[in-house]
Design an enzyme around this catalytic site. Sequence first.
Site, mmCIF file in Angstrom:
data_model
loop_
_atom_site.group_PDB
_atom_site.id
_atom_site.type_symbol
_atom_site.label_atom_id
_atom_site.label_comp_id
_atom_site.label_asym_id
_atom_site.label_seq_id
_atom_site.Cartn_x
_atom_site.Cartn_y
_atom_site.Cartn_z
ATOM 1 N N TYR A 1 0.865 -1.166 0.000
ATOM 2 C CA TYR A 1 0.000 0.000 0.000
ATOM 3 C C TYR A 1 0.908 1.224 0.000
ATOM 4 O O TYR A 1 1.441 1.618 1.041
ATOM 5 C CB TYR A 1 -0.936 -0.034 1.215
ATOM 6 C CG TYR A 1 -1.867 -1.226 1.155
ATOM 7 C CD1 TYR A 1 -3.142 -1.099 0.616
ATOM 8 C CD2 TYR A 1 -1.445 -2.496 1.572
ATOM 9 C CE1 TYR A 1 -3.990 -2.200 0.518
ATOM 10 C CE2 TYR A 1 -2.279 -3.595 1.471
ATOM 11 C CZ TYR A 1 -3.549 -3.433 0.943
ATOM 12 O OH TYR A 1 -4.366 -4.527 0.836
ATOM 13 N N ASN B 1 16.387 -6.737 -4.687
ATOM 14 C CA ASN B 1 15.304 -7.282 -3.869
ATOM 15 C C ASN B 1 13.964 -7.106 -4.583
ATOM 16 O O ASN B 1 13.075 -6.392 -4.124
ATOM 17 C CB ASN B 1 15.292 -6.587 -2.507
ATOM 18 C CG ASN B 1 14.583 -7.405 -1.440
ATOM 19 O OD1 ASN B 1 14.112 -8.506 -1.689
ATOM 20 N ND2 ASN B 1 14.506 -6.855 -0.251
ATOM 21 N N GLY C 1 22.790 -21.713 1.079
ATOM 22 C CA GLY C 1 23.992 -20.933 1.300
ATOM 23 C C GLY C 1 24.156 -19.736 0.387
ATOM 24 O O GLY C 1 23.189 -19.197 -0.156
ATOM 25 N N GLY D 1 13.558 -10.480 6.279
ATOM 26 C CA GLY D 1 14.775 -9.775 6.680
ATOM 27 C C GLY D 1 16.061 -10.560 6.526
ATOM 28 O O GLY D 1 17.141 -10.022 6.804
ATOM 29 N N ALA D 2 15.980 -11.809 6.064
ATOM 30 C CA ALA D 2 17.197 -12.622 5.962
ATOM 31 C C ALA D 2 18.170 -12.039 4.938
ATOM 32 O O ALA D 2 19.387 -11.916 5.199
ATOM 33 C CB ALA D 2 16.842 -14.057 5.601
ATOM 34 N N ASP E 1 18.333 -8.987 3.886
ATOM 35 C CA ASP E 1 18.816 -7.701 4.374
ATOM 36 C C ASP E 1 19.922 -7.902 5.405
ATOM 37 O O ASP E 1 20.885 -7.130 5.464
ATOM 38 C CB ASP E 1 17.664 -6.912 4.999
ATOM 39 C CG ASP E 1 16.446 -6.855 4.087
ATOM 40 O OD1 ASP E 1 16.629 -6.727 2.860
ATOM 41 O OD2 ASP E 1 15.319 -6.956 4.596
#
Length: 307
Positions: A99, A156, A215, A240-241, A243
């Site tokens: 949004y 991302n 990995g 968040g992994a 990041d």
Amino acid sequence: MIVVAGEALIDLVPQGAGALAGLRPARGGGPYNTAVALGRLGSPTAFCSRTSLDAFGEALLAGLRDSGVDVSAVQRGPEPTTLAVATLDGHGSAAYSFYVDGTADRLFTAPDAWPAGTRAVSFGTCSLVLEPGASAYEELMRTASARGLFTALDPNIRAGLIPDADAYRARFKSWLPSVSLLKLSEEDARWLGGTPREWLSAGPSAVVITQGGDGLTAFTRGGAVYSVPGEQVDVVDTIGAGDTVNAALLHGLAARDALSPAGLAELDAPGWEQLLRFAARAAAITCSRAGAEPPYAFELGGFPDLS
């Protein structure tokens, strides 16, 4: 000082099965998570963005301050905070609905100066898609590179926010001459349709690809390839992994005084393997927790310099 430039938003994360399963607000956004992770690891970090004056915006700034991140470069505005509604699959991987209309972070403008002592700048995610802010962040990336700063990019990909995939892919390629370190996931790489060698030839000194639980692999301009396995952990979710991987890579490079193309070129096999293992371990801890909650330095034992 490592500056992270990009959006801060609120993730609405389900706490059970079903579309309305107790959505819990959590602080998020790829760049925001990267800044928080860097601060928790102990790297001097500043966040460069635009956040709302609403309660969510105040909570986002509080989270940065609590993690030791400098917020003096954060712009403020009366517009609402961007919201991202997460949907988790059976493996804890998240998909998002956004949004974003009229939200504060879209109105970011490039600052005239960097925080004192800036050595590196990290970019990525929605902030490089949503105009007019995307053009301002793009300008900032090119300016940073032209001034000799180390630049990191994690695209991302959020395909639902990209109206013209081919136009975005072309724009992504135009960024590469201004990028020192490119990090992306396997999924991002497939969506973009290129290869590490193609990207390296366009500008970056190294490309790191994350492969979830399998990995990480680093590809260097010199032709070397280094891989490490993932750390085994009971996954709560993967928010968040990636990041956290960004932050761990930047923190580790800073610890080795390697935040430069020359520093990356001098990193040998043991150095790359140590760096990638550190990033894998940090990401695993994040995956063991609900939401984007990256680890603190004490949970990882620091990043020893092997030189």
